[in-house]
Design a protein around this motif. Structure first.
Motif, mmCIF file in Angstrom:
data_model
loop_
_atom_site.group_PDB
_atom_site.id
_atom_site.type_symbol
_atom_site.label_atom_id
_atom_site.label_comp_id
_atom_site.label_asym_id
_atom_site.label_seq_id
_atom_site.Cartn_x
_atom_site.Cartn_y
_atom_site.Cartn_z
ATOM 1 N N TRP A 1 -0.477 -9.074 -19.992
ATOM 2 C CA TRP A 1 -0.312 -9.362 -21.419
ATOM 3 C C TRP A 1 -1.676 -9.479 -22.107
ATOM 4 O O TRP A 1 -1.886 -8.936 -23.185
ATOM 5 C CB TRP A 1 0.492 -10.641 -21.597
ATOM 6 C CG TRP A 1 0.729 -10.995 -23.020
ATOM 7 C CD1 TRP A 1 0.150 -12.010 -23.715
ATOM 8 C CD2 TRP A 1 1.581 -10.314 -23.948
ATOM 9 N NE1 TRP A 1 0.608 -12.014 -25.006
ATOM 10 C CE2 TRP A 1 1.480 -10.988 -25.174
ATOM 11 C CE3 TRP A 1 2.415 -9.219 -23.843
ATOM 12 C CZ2 TRP A 1 2.196 -10.584 -26.292
ATOM 13 C CZ3 TRP A 1 3.123 -8.818 -24.971
ATOM 14 C CH2 TRP A 1 3.006 -9.498 -26.175
ATOM 15 N N LYS A 2 -2.602 -10.172 -21.466
ATOM 16 C CA LYS A 2 -3.945 -10.323 -22.042
ATOM 17 C C LYS A 2 -4.654 -8.979 -22.151
ATOM 18 O O LYS A 2 -5.363 -8.726 -23.125
ATOM 19 C CB LYS A 2 -4.765 -11.295 -21.204
ATOM 20 C CG LYS A 2 -4.320 -12.728 -21.368
ATOM 21 C CD LYS A 2 -5.186 -13.672 -20.562
ATOM 22 C CE LYS A 2 -4.753 -15.113 -20.768
ATOM 23 N NZ LYS A 2 -5.604 -16.050 -20.019
ATOM 24 N N ARG A 3 -4.450 -8.110 -21.176
ATOM 25 C CA ARG A 3 -5.055 -6.777 -21.240
ATOM 26 C C ARG A 3 -4.484 -5.965 -22.395
ATOM 27 O O ARG A 3 -5.208 -5.255 -23.095
ATOM 28 C CB ARG A 3 -4.831 -6.040 -19.927
ATOM 29 C CG ARG A 3 -5.681 -6.553 -18.806
ATOM 30 C CD ARG A 3 -5.448 -5.767 -17.544
ATOM 31 N NE ARG A 3 -6.228 -6.319 -16.459
ATOM 32 C CZ ARG A 3 -5.954 -6.143 -15.189
ATOM 33 N NH1 ARG A 3 -4.906 -5.414 -14.835
ATOM 34 N NH2 ARG A 3 -6.709 -6.667 -14.258
ATOM 35 N N LEU A 4 -3.179 -6.060 -22.606
ATOM 36 C CA LEU A 4 -2.563 -5.354 -23.734
ATOM 37 C C LEU A 4 -3.093 -5.866 -25.067
ATOM 38 O O LEU A 4 -3.375 -5.091 -25.980
ATOM 39 C CB LEU A 4 -1.041 -5.495 -23.687
ATOM 40 C CG LEU A 4 -0.309 -4.637 -22.673
ATOM 41 C CD1 LEU A 4 1.153 -5.032 -22.600
ATOM 42 C CD2 LEU A 4 -0.445 -3.167 -23.006
ATOM 43 N N LEU A 5 -3.231 -7.185 -25.187
ATOM 44 C CA LEU A 5 -3.758 -7.751 -26.428
ATOM 45 C C LEU A 5 -5.206 -7.337 -26.657
ATOM 46 O O LEU A 5 -5.613 -7.054 -27.791
ATOM 47 C CB LEU A 5 -3.640 -9.272 -26.414
ATOM 48 C CG LEU A 5 -2.221 -9.848 -26.410
ATOM 49 C CD1 LEU A 5 -2.270 -11.360 -26.426
ATOM 50 C CD2 LEU A 5 -1.407 -9.312 -27.568
ATOM 51 N N MET A 6 -5.988 -7.277 -25.590
ATOM 52 C CA MET A 6 -7.385 -6.851 -25.700
ATOM 53 C C MET A 6 -7.461 -5.397 -26.152
ATOM 54 O O MET A 6 -8.262 -5.061 -27.023
ATOM 55 C CB MET A 6 -8.089 -7.021 -24.358
ATOM 56 C CG MET A 6 -9.549 -6.633 -24.415
ATOM 57 S SD MET A 6 -10.494 -7.776 -25.393
ATOM 58 C CE MET A 6 -10.924 -8.916 -24.127
ATOM 59 N N ARG A 7 -6.597 -4.546 -25.582
ATOM 60 C CA ARG A 7 -6.579 -3.144 -25.987
ATOM 61 C C ARG A 7 -6.161 -3.009 -27.461
ATOM 62 O O ARG A 7 -6.675 -2.156 -28.166
ATOM 63 C CB ARG A 7 -5.611 -2.345 -25.118
ATOM 64 C CG ARG A 7 -5.974 -2.268 -23.669
ATOM 65 C CD ARG A 7 -7.046 -1.277 -23.386
ATOM 66 N NE ARG A 7 -6.651 0.031 -23.878
ATOM 67 C CZ ARG A 7 -7.526 0.935 -24.266
ATOM 68 N NH1 ARG A 7 -8.803 0.701 -24.216
ATOM 69 N NH2 ARG A 7 -7.125 2.100 -24.705
ATOM 70 N N ALA A 8 -5.248 -3.843 -27.903
ATOM 71 C CA ALA A 8 -4.810 -3.779 -29.296
ATOM 72 C C ALA A 8 -5.955 -4.172 -30.225
ATOM 73 O O ALA A 8 -6.119 -3.579 -31.293
ATOM 74 C CB ALA A 8 -3.613 -4.702 -29.506
ATOM 75 N N LYS A 9 -6.757 -5.148 -29.833
ATOM 76 C CA LYS A 9 -7.887 -5.570 -30.666
ATOM 77 C C LYS A 9 -8.983 -4.529 -30.707
ATOM 78 O O LYS A 9 -9.677 -4.402 -31.719
ATOM 79 C CB LYS A 9 -8.451 -6.892 -30.137
ATOM 80 C CG LYS A 9 -7.582 -8.071 -30.420
ATOM 81 C CD LYS A 9 -8.213 -9.337 -29.896
ATOM 82 C CE LYS A 9 -7.274 -10.525 -30.101
ATOM 83 N NZ LYS A 9 -7.856 -11.764 -29.570
ATOM 84 N N LEU A 10 -9.182 -3.797 -29.643
ATOM 85 C CA LEU A 10 -10.249 -2.793 -29.577
ATOM 86 C C LEU A 10 -9.964 -1.560 -30.415
ATOM 87 O O LEU A 10 -10.867 -0.798 -30.708
ATOM 88 C CB LEU A 10 -10.502 -2.380 -28.123
ATOM 89 C CG LEU A 10 -11.104 -3.457 -27.227
ATOM 90 C CD1 LEU A 10 -11.197 -2.962 -25.789
ATOM 91 C CD2 LEU A 10 -12.459 -3.891 -27.729
ATOM 92 N N GLN A 11 -8.744 -1.356 -30.783
ATOM 93 C CA GLN A 11 -8.413 -0.151 -31.574
ATOM 94 C C GLN A 11 -8.679 -0.361 -33.027
ATOM 95 O O GLN A 11 -8.605 -1.310 -33.617
ATOM 96 C CB GLN A 11 -6.955 0.229 -31.376
ATOM 97 C CG GLN A 11 -6.727 0.760 -30.009
ATOM 98 C CD GLN A 11 -5.315 1.276 -29.836
ATOM 99 O OE1 GLN A 11 -4.438 1.001 -30.622
ATOM 100 N NE2 GLN A 11 -5.102 2.027 -28.784
#
Length: 87
Positions: free
Chosen positions: A77-87
């Motif tokens: 979940w944290k990885r998905l949120l991090m990827r969402a912030k990087l976009q």
């Protein structure tokens, strides 16, 4: 009652994801339930809506995917949120 039946039919039409794993920066592997084939997909966009995220794929044959917080492990979940912030 009719509305519940319609929602149930719509829910059954969507493919359920059995497996989702990040391979590289934008390349992911995905496997659907009742389908032995593993697909490689590129994520076009990730939208964070708080309790769930929506994944949009570049390939048109793969529908968008909604992932709820309780469906994945905390680290994923944290990885998905991090990827969402990087976009």
């Amino acid at each position: 009652m009719l509305a519940l039946i319609a929602i149930w039919i719509m829910f059954r039409r969507h493919k359920r994801v059995e497996y989702l794993q990040q391979l590289e920066q934008e390349l992911w592997s995905i496997q659907y339930a009742n389908d032995p084939k593993v697909y490689r997909v590129k994520i076009r966009q990730i939208l964070n809506h708080g309790l769930y995220v929506v994944l949009y794929f570049e390939q048109s044959k793969h529908q968008s995917l909604v992932i709820w917080r309780d469906q994945v492990a905390l680290l994923a979940w944290k990885r998905l949120l991090m990827r969402a912030k990087l976009q």
